[in-house]
Design an enzyme around this catalytic site. Sequence first.
Site, PDB file in Angstrom:
ATOM      1  N   ASP A 226       0.834  -1.205   0.000  1.00 52.85           N
ATOM      2  CA  ASP A 226       0.000   0.000   0.000  1.00 52.85           C
ATOM      3  C   ASP A 226       0.871   1.258   0.000  1.00 52.85           C
ATOM      4  O   ASP A 226       1.867   1.327   0.736  1.00 52.85           O
ATOM      5  CB  ASP A 226      -0.873  -0.029   1.263  1.00 52.85           C
ATOM      6  N   GLU A 275      14.409 -15.510  -0.092  1.00 53.42           N
ATOM      7  CA  GLU A 275      14.829 -16.593   0.816  1.00 53.42           C
ATOM      8  C   GLU A 275      13.793 -17.706   0.853  1.00 53.42           C
ATOM      9  O   GLU A 275      14.080 -18.818   1.258  1.00 53.42           O
ATOM     10  CB  GLU A 275      14.948 -16.063   2.250  1.00 53.42           C
TER      11      GLU A 275
HETATM   12  C1  NOJ Z   1      -4.437   2.977  -0.944  1.00 56.17           C
HETATM   13  C2  NOJ Z   1      -5.572   2.070  -0.635  1.00 56.17           C
HETATM   14  O1  NOJ Z   1      -5.897   1.340  -1.781  1.00 56.17           O
HETATM   15  C3  NOJ Z   1      -6.704   2.956  -0.168  1.00 56.17           C
HETATM   16  O2  NOJ Z   1      -7.910   2.245  -0.052  1.00 56.17           O
HETATM   17  C4  NOJ Z   1      -6.310   3.578   1.137  1.00 56.17           C
HETATM   18  O3  NOJ Z   1      -7.316   4.488   1.548  1.00 56.17           O
HETATM   19  C5  NOJ Z   1      -4.987   4.330   1.005  1.00 56.17           C
HETATM   20  N1  NOJ Z   1      -4.007   3.599   0.278  1.00 56.17           N
HETATM   21  C6  NOJ Z   1      -4.412   4.630   2.378  1.00 56.17           C
HETATM   22  O4  NOJ Z   1      -3.953   3.451   2.963  1.00 56.17           O
END
Ligand code: NOJ
Length: 565
Positions: A226, A275
């Site tokens: 993310d 790994e």
């Molecule tokens: C990207 C994620 O896909 C989204 O849903 C989220 O709100 C933001 N990152 C923050 O984590």
Amino acid sequence: MTDQLFALPTAERDDAAAAAPSPWWRDAVIYQIYPRSFADSDGDGIGDLPGIRSRLPYLRELGVDAVWLSPFYASPQADAGYDVADYRMVDPMFGTIADAQGLIADAHGLGIRVIVDLVPNHSSDQHEWFRRAIAEGPGSPLRGRYHFQPGQGENGELPPNNWKSIFGGPAWTRTTDPDGTPGDWYLHLFAPEQPDFNWEHPAVADEFRTILRFWLDLGVDGFRIDVAHGMVKAEGLPDIDESREWHLLDAGISPCFDRDGVHEIYRSWRRILDEYPGERIAVAEAWAPTLERVANYVRPDELHQAFNFSYLGTAWDAADQRKVIDDSLEAMRKVGAPATWTLSNHDVVRHTTRMLQPNDGDEVAGRKPIDVDPAAGQRRARAATLLMLALPGSAYLYQGEELGLPEVVDLPPEVRQDPAFHRANGQDGYRDGCRVPIPWDGDRTPYGFGPPDGPSWLPQPESWAQLSVAAQQGRPGSTLELYRAALALRHSDPALGAADNLTWCEAPEGLLVFERAPHFRCTVNMTAAPIRIPMPGRALLTSGPVDLDGAEVEIPADTTIWWSV
Ligand code: NOJ
């Protein structure tokens, strides 16, 4: 007019986990599960891991190679789980660690790999480190793991810099010291409940290396990272140029996105992934400004894949599509990574609706959806999907797109949960409309999402009975059968493998035609009128009804045909 050529897949798929040629991920079809909206086993209105487990046979029949699960970790759900309080715990709302282990084992038994979401840019404000950092006050050593800063102004009443939160409002929130007086500020690029980690602090990097190992030891096949472009901030946290708008897919070099320092983190993660046996992977959610910058994340010693948001944001226009496909293939080719393709996810308007809307550029997250003619939306979305699934590389599907679900555009403000919607006074943050729980069967809500007459955390439209899995299963011409047939062909036809071979053919304006050796051709009519061409060969699959008798074929508007030539 003959109907679509949907051959129901008859041949058994290979067991991907056991028999697929390595590396599996170079042409994998990866299906995104948004756990809270997939299947609810306990009737609380929110999907869960046992629910997902019970539906794995459906995914095997659909023909996907892997699933990616959005976060199911312990979380107060301020941003639907992208605010993690404990990275090693399953939130009771979703189940237990034993459920996660069972899910991984069952998926592997069916030949489906499992990718989990990792959220390293920020934690929840309920994470133990952050809670203690606040409770212990200004001297707490734990404050160094986040970005705590004194404010500006005479009494520190102004934020440390002018950064804005992606969800609206300032990117800083002021703390209150244990004695009740106003204290320092902390940084959050997203909601205030999502404080950003300070990746300069060695404890943060150490912690994430052990989290990676925790899930790898549990058997996961990879991670979706993310905000993979956000962890490293410019030294001194300088102001941004106010004259520029503040977007995720920023067109310039921003002080908090796509900094070169993030790549060091990924090199260390790659060593850990390597790994483990069985080609464990990581895919970057990196909103970098150009495809070349995106390619940096998938250099040979970094991550395996990166989402292609440039493709997702490209209008339904033959020249634009051709360009983004060429640019994507070229950028990835230079670093030896597979291209990836995706049309929908939990942050953007579903492509059944989006592809009919005016396209105002690359910024697709949070865009306000408008109502479109459902039949026209489905026609174009199916054509777009067949185009995508014919491209070299790996494709990401988002749950429900195989049912042709449209965006739900009329959710009332009081049921919406997207924090961005509420922070921006409803002018931004329209992500709930693509997160409505999916319909499995039956003629009234929750359509098999949970027990009969049970709740659903977002209301489902009346019209979804006819879009349910049960309503489409085995029905020739249904969107579900189109996806099944396309994925079965992708698996069985070597021309549709990972090999990065795509050759454009001469074609009338508005018709995209490309070939993949040795015998595959794809024709896509991106115009509003039919286009007549000499019959190129034997049709394998069509995204909509096409008359295939005669020496010529008239390709209807918004229609894709796969051919063997
Ligand atoms: C990207 C994620 O896909 C989204 O849903 C989220 O709100 C933001 N990152 C923050 O984590």
